[in-house]
Design a protein around this motif. Structure first.
Motif, PDB file in Angstrom:
ATOM      1  N   ARG A  24      39.330  46.537  39.153  1.00  0.00           N
ATOM      2  CA  ARG A  24      39.144  48.386  38.902  1.00  0.00           C
ATOM      3  C   ARG A  24      38.053  49.011  38.042  1.00  0.00           C
ATOM      4  NH1 ARG A  24      45.275  48.477  38.947  1.00  0.00           N
ATOM      5  NH2 ARG A  24      46.057  48.803  41.382  1.00  0.00           N
ATOM      6  N   ASN A  71      51.126  53.837  34.630  1.00  0.00           N
ATOM      7  CA  ASN A  71      50.059  55.117  34.602  1.00  0.00           C
ATOM      8  C   ASN A  71      51.020  56.301  35.183  1.00  0.00           C
ATOM      9  OD1 ASN A  71      51.812  54.133  37.411  1.00  0.00           O
ATOM     10  ND2 ASN A  71      50.857  55.724  37.912  1.00  0.00           N
ATOM     11  N   ASP A 122      51.616  48.278  36.145  1.00  0.00           N
ATOM     12  CA  ASP A 122      51.612  48.210  37.420  1.00  0.00           C
ATOM     13  C   ASP A 122      52.677  47.995  37.506  1.00  0.00           C
ATOM     14  OD1 ASP A 122      48.961  49.435  38.270  1.00  0.00           O
ATOM     15  OD2 ASP A 122      48.773  46.871  39.275  1.00  0.00           O
ATOM     16  N   ARG A 145      42.146  55.290  38.929  1.00  0.00           N
ATOM     17  CA  ARG A 145      41.804  54.231  38.913  1.00  0.00           C
ATOM     18  C   ARG A 145      42.262  53.423  39.792  1.00  0.00           C
ATOM     19  NH1 ARG A 145      47.637  52.249  39.000  1.00  0.00           N
ATOM     20  NH2 ARG A 145      47.679  51.358  37.171  1.00  0.00           N
ATOM     21  N   TRP A 169      46.547  44.887  34.031  1.00  0.00           N
ATOM     22  CA  TRP A 169      46.794  45.981  35.347  1.00  0.00           C
ATOM     23  C   TRP A 169      48.448  45.271  35.149  1.00  0.00           C
ATOM     24  CZ3 TRP A 169      46.048  50.296  36.010  1.00  0.00           C
ATOM     25  CH2 TRP A 169      43.982  50.673  35.633  1.00  0.00           C
ATOM     26  N   GLN A 200      42.126  46.939  44.422  1.00  0.00           N
ATOM     27  CA  GLN A 200      43.198  46.594  43.734  1.00  0.00           C
ATOM     28  C   GLN A 200      43.311  45.325  42.296  1.00  0.00           C
ATOM     29  OE1 GLN A 200      46.829  45.276  45.059  1.00  0.00           O
ATOM     30  NE2 GLN A 200      48.492  45.927  43.519  1.00  0.00           N
ATOM     31  N   TYR A 201      43.252  45.771  41.189  1.00  0.00           N
ATOM     32  CA  TYR A 201      42.752  44.725  40.650  1.00  0.00           C
ATOM     33  C   TYR A 201      41.434  44.074  39.963  1.00  0.00           C
ATOM     34  CZ  TYR A 201      48.046  43.666  40.051  1.00  0.00           C
ATOM     35  OH  TYR A 201      49.133  43.895  39.784  1.00  0.00           O
ATOM     36  N   THR A 215      41.243  41.639  33.959  1.00  0.00           N
ATOM     37  CA  THR A 215      41.935  42.349  34.433  1.00  0.00           C
ATOM     38  C   THR A 215      43.578  42.595  34.932  1.00  0.00           C
ATOM     39  OG1 THR A 215      39.372  43.017  34.413  1.00  0.00           O
ATOM     40  CG2 THR A 215      40.955  43.136  36.985  1.00  0.00           C
TER      41      THR A 215
END
Length: 327
Positions: free
Chosen positions: A285, A154, A149, A277, A145, A282-283, A141
């Motif tokens: 999700r 995204n 990011d 999302r 991500w 955060q991280y 994960t």
């Protein structure tokens, strides 16, 4: 090997391609190449600024790259802490104090080399005016991500699925069905492009996607364990093979399954994806209410009719253990 347009012919006459699923590592972004180039820069730094012999500098950087590829993150540590620890472990005893500095420089160089080329950005923007776009990536994960990011991916995609957020990883057909569910399209109207036969292509075929496109790594970037068509089951054959993701648009038929989006409406779709999302922290999700769609699709594997995203709400969540290899 049939051409991509040949692959489209195997769909029913009223079928069309509505969505494209991209693998992340070594498909959208040159992860393996970028990591190697970043480590080469660190080796230069060790040799030029810290007095390492060229042999020891190269060995240190190579050992880090091997350890990092084997275990890109540790769920019990922050990414920076884990990667600094990897540098600490491979440095000679007299230079352990360089671990934090080397991690910072490696990270800077890594994302410089991972940056999405302008022509790929333009391709994604153009495709998104006609098709729904998704990322389906295997991997841990936090590590996945971070790339999504930092590279601001995204904004190009309607759906982003990371396997470690979910009960399944590629080639499990359920991760493909989950993407179909979120986009509201049947598998037969979707295309998968990726670099791994045993995950991207096999999974796409077994999920009965409309077509699969294989983007094999060049020979100089291949490592032990990379599969060829001699290493996978006979049914795992892509509908097309390309040597660049930029060749995908020329292979696609025009989308006729929904009204082509203008740039303004594309922004609205981007906002919807962002909301999806950010449902969890955060991280972490984890997307809720992801159905097991196998029973829905197995009885009509090549049909593109009679589907809506609401049809899936009654199905239970499936499960599958998976590892941490990024793809």
């Amino acid at each position: 090997m049939s051409t991509f347009r040949g692959a489209i012919k195997r769909l029913s006459c009223d079928s069309k391609i509505s969505a494209i699923f991209f693998d992340l590592d070594n498909t959208l972004i040159a992860t393996r190449k970028a990591d190697a180039k970043a480590c080469s820069k660190v080796a230069d730094l060790l040799h030029q600024d810290h007095g390492f012999s060229r042999e020891v500098a190269n060995e240190t950087a190579t050992n880090y790259l091997t350890a990092f590829r084997r275990c890109p993150d540790n769920p019990d540590m922050a990414l920076a802490q884990w990667r600094s620890q990897l540098w600490y472990d491979v440095l000679p005893g007299t230079h352990k104090q360089l671990a934090g500095e080397l991690y910072g420089r490696w990270l800077e160089w890594r994302y410089r080399y991972l940056a999405i080329p302008a022509e790929v950005q333009t391709m994604l923007q153009t495709l998104r005016l006609q098709y729904l776009l998704g990322i389906i990536t295997n991997g841990p994960t936090a590590a996945q991500w971070e790339k999504i990011d930092r590279l601001a991916l995204n904004k190009y995609f309607d759906c982003i699925l990371v396997s470690s957020d979910l009960p399944w990883a590629k080639p499990d057909r359920n991760i493909f069905y989950a993407a179909c569910h979120y986009l509201g399209v049947p598998p037969g109207q979707c295309v998968m492009i990726g670099d791994k036969l045993e995950t991207d292509i096999q999974g796409g075929i077994e999920a009965n996607l409309g077509a699969t496109v294989w983007l094999p790594l060049p020979s100089e970037q291949r490592i032990v364990g990379d599969r060829t068509m001699d290493d996978v089951p006979e049914h795992v054959r892509p509908d097309a093979i390309v040597d660049s993701v930029l060749k995908l648009p020329a292979l696609l038929p025009p989308s006729t399954s929904f009204r082509a989006r203008t740039p303004a409406s594309s922004l609205s779709a981007q906002q919807e994806q962002k909301t999806t999302r950010n449902r969890a922290a955060q991280y972490n999700r984890i997307l809720p209410e992801i159905p097991d769609l196998y029973s829905s699709y197995s009885s009509a594997s090549n049909s593109s009719s009679g589907f809506s995203s609401n049809d899936c709400s009654q199905h239970s969540i499936g499960s599958n253990d998976h590892g941490t290899t990024s793809s």
